[in-house]
Structure formats: structure tokens, C-alpha cells
Design a protein around this motif. Sequence first.
Motif, short mmCIF file in Angstrom:
data_model
loop_
_atom_site.label_atom_id
_atom_site.label_comp_id
_atom_site.label_asym_id
_atom_site.label_seq_id
_atom_site.Cartn_x
_atom_site.Cartn_y
_atom_site.Cartn_z
N ILE A 181 0.87 -1.18 0.00
CA ILE A 181 0.00 0.00 0.00
C ILE A 181 0.90 1.22 0.00
CG2 ILE A 181 -1.84 1.26 1.18
CD1 ILE A 181 -2.74 -1.54 0.41
N ILE A 182 0.79 2.05 -1.02
CA ILE A 182 1.58 3.27 -1.11
C ILE A 182 0.74 4.43 -0.59
CG2 ILE A 182 2.81 4.86 -2.63
CD1 ILE A 182 4.15 2.09 -2.39
N GLU A 183 1.23 5.09 0.45
CA GLU A 183 0.54 6.25 1.02
C GLU A 183 1.36 7.51 0.73
OE1 GLU A 183 -2.03 4.74 4.76
OE2 GLU A 183 0.11 5.05 5.16
N TYR A 184 0.65 8.58 0.41
CA TYR A 184 1.30 9.84 0.07
C TYR A 184 0.35 11.00 0.31
CZ TYR A 184 -1.56 9.49 -4.12
OH TYR A 184 -2.64 9.37 -4.98
N TRP B 48 0.15 5.37 -12.27
CA TRP B 48 1.06 4.47 -11.55
C TRP B 48 1.82 3.60 -12.54
CZ3 TRP B 48 1.65 4.88 -6.37
CH2 TRP B 48 0.67 5.61 -5.68
N LYS B 49 3.14 3.55 -12.39
CA LYS B 49 3.98 2.68 -13.20
C LYS B 49 4.75 1.73 -12.30
CE LYS B 49 5.12 5.62 -17.16
NZ LYS B 49 6.27 6.22 -17.89
N VAL B 50 4.91 0.50 -12.75
CA VAL B 50 5.84 -0.45 -12.15
C VAL B 50 6.87 -0.71 -13.24
CG1 VAL B 50 6.17 -2.75 -11.19
CG2 VAL B 50 4.11 -1.46 -10.62
N GLY B 51 8.11 -0.32 -12.96
CA GLY B 51 9.12 -0.33 -14.01
C GLY B 51 8.73 0.69 -15.06
N ILE C 83 -1.05 -1.24 -4.66
CA ILE C 83 -0.40 -1.63 -5.91
C ILE C 83 -0.02 -3.11 -5.91
CG2 ILE C 83 1.98 -1.02 -5.28
CD1 ILE C 83 1.93 0.45 -8.16
N THR C 84 -0.44 -3.84 -4.87
CA THR C 84 -0.11 -5.26 -4.71
C THR C 84 -0.36 -6.10 -5.96
OG1 THR C 84 -0.65 -5.05 -2.35
CG2 THR C 84 -0.43 -7.29 -3.22
N PRO C 85 -1.54 -5.96 -6.62
CA PRO C 85 -1.82 -6.84 -7.77
C PRO C 85 -0.82 -6.71 -8.92
CG PRO C 85 -3.82 -5.71 -7.08
CD PRO C 85 -2.68 -5.08 -6.33
N TYR C 86 -0.06 -5.63 -8.94
CA TYR C 86 0.86 -5.36 -10.05
C TYR C 86 2.31 -5.67 -9.71
CZ TYR C 86 -3.37 -2.73 -10.93
OH TYR C 86 -4.69 -2.37 -11.08
N VAL D 284 7.73 -10.86 -7.02
CA VAL D 284 8.92 -11.05 -6.19
C VAL D 284 10.12 -10.42 -6.89
CG1 VAL D 284 10.49 -12.78 -5.26
CG2 VAL D 284 8.02 -13.11 -5.07
N GLY D 285 10.93 -9.70 -6.12
CA GLY D 285 12.12 -9.05 -6.64
C GLY D 285 12.11 -7.57 -6.32
N ARG D 286 13.05 -6.85 -6.93
CA ARG D 286 13.20 -5.41 -6.71
C ARG D 286 12.56 -4.67 -7.87
NH1 ARG D 286 16.88 -3.16 -3.23
NH2 ARG D 286 17.92 -5.18 -3.14
N GLN D 287 11.68 -3.71 -7.55
CA GLN D 287 10.97 -2.96 -8.58
C GLN D 287 10.87 -1.49 -8.20
OE1 GLN D 287 7.30 -5.46 -9.50
NE2 GLN D 287 8.42 -6.60 -7.95
N LYS D 288 10.77 -0.65 -9.21
CA LYS D 288 10.59 0.78 -8.99
C LYS D 288 9.14 1.14 -9.32
CE LYS D 288 13.37 4.64 -9.88
NZ LYS D 288 14.08 4.54 -8.77
N ILE D 289 8.50 1.82 -8.38
CA ILE D 289 7.15 2.33 -8.58
C ILE D 289 7.27 3.83 -8.83
CG2 ILE D 289 4.91 2.75 -7.49
CD1 ILE D 289 5.46 0.25 -5.79
N LEU D 290 6.62 4.30 -9.88
CA LEU D 290 6.62 5.73 -10.19
C LEU D 290 5.18 6.25 -10.16
CD1 LEU D 290 8.22 8.27 -11.09
CD2 LEU D 290 7.67 7.61 -13.43
#
Length: 102
Positions: A21-24, A43-46, A64-67, A70-76
Motif C-alpha cells: 500500500i503506497i501512502e502519500y 502508476w507505473k511499475v518499471g 499496488i499489490t496486484p501489479y 517477487v524481486g526489486r521494482q521501482k514504482i513511479l
Amino acid sequence: TVKIERITANPLTVTKNDQVIIEYNFYSVDSSNEETGTGTATWKVGSSVVATSTAAQGKNSFDITPYMSVGRQKILLSITDEAGTIATKSWDVQILDLYIDF
């Protein structure tokens, strides 16, 4: 002026069973210092756009969980206000696949 402030920590590490959950906070004011209203959040993932949502003035959250995988990702997060001004903020998220072997 458009501003995004992180509430969710950056970087963020969770397990694959956790929700992401991204809070801002979102603020947008015109030259008279009056609020300009809501914004459109992208919202972008990668490099892939995964969702759009409405950003209200003040505190917001997005699941943003459904998107995520596993691993390292950048959310924009990019928010465009009613005047067409854009602000962006990113989060680096690592999702771990943990198991215990007995």
C-alpha cells in the motif's frame, strides 16, 4: 504548484504475502495559493503503466499489490493537476519470497 510527499517509506521491503500500500500526500495550489482540486494519478511499475486513480488534496493511498512480483521494482507515481502541472515521486520496493526449511 504541485507537490507529492511520501508517507510510505522509501525504500520499502516486504514479503510476497504482504500488501504493498503506497501512502502519500498530494497538494496542488494555483498562483493565488488556492487549491486546484483533485489530480489524476498514473502508476507505473518499471516502465509499464499499471493503473490510474484520482488523487484528492491531502492524504491518499493506493494498493499496488496486484501489479507487483517477487524481486526489486521501482514504482513511479505521476500526478497531473487540473491546470496540467505534473509532479512525480518514486519508491524502490523489494518483495522477498521467504520460507523456513526444517
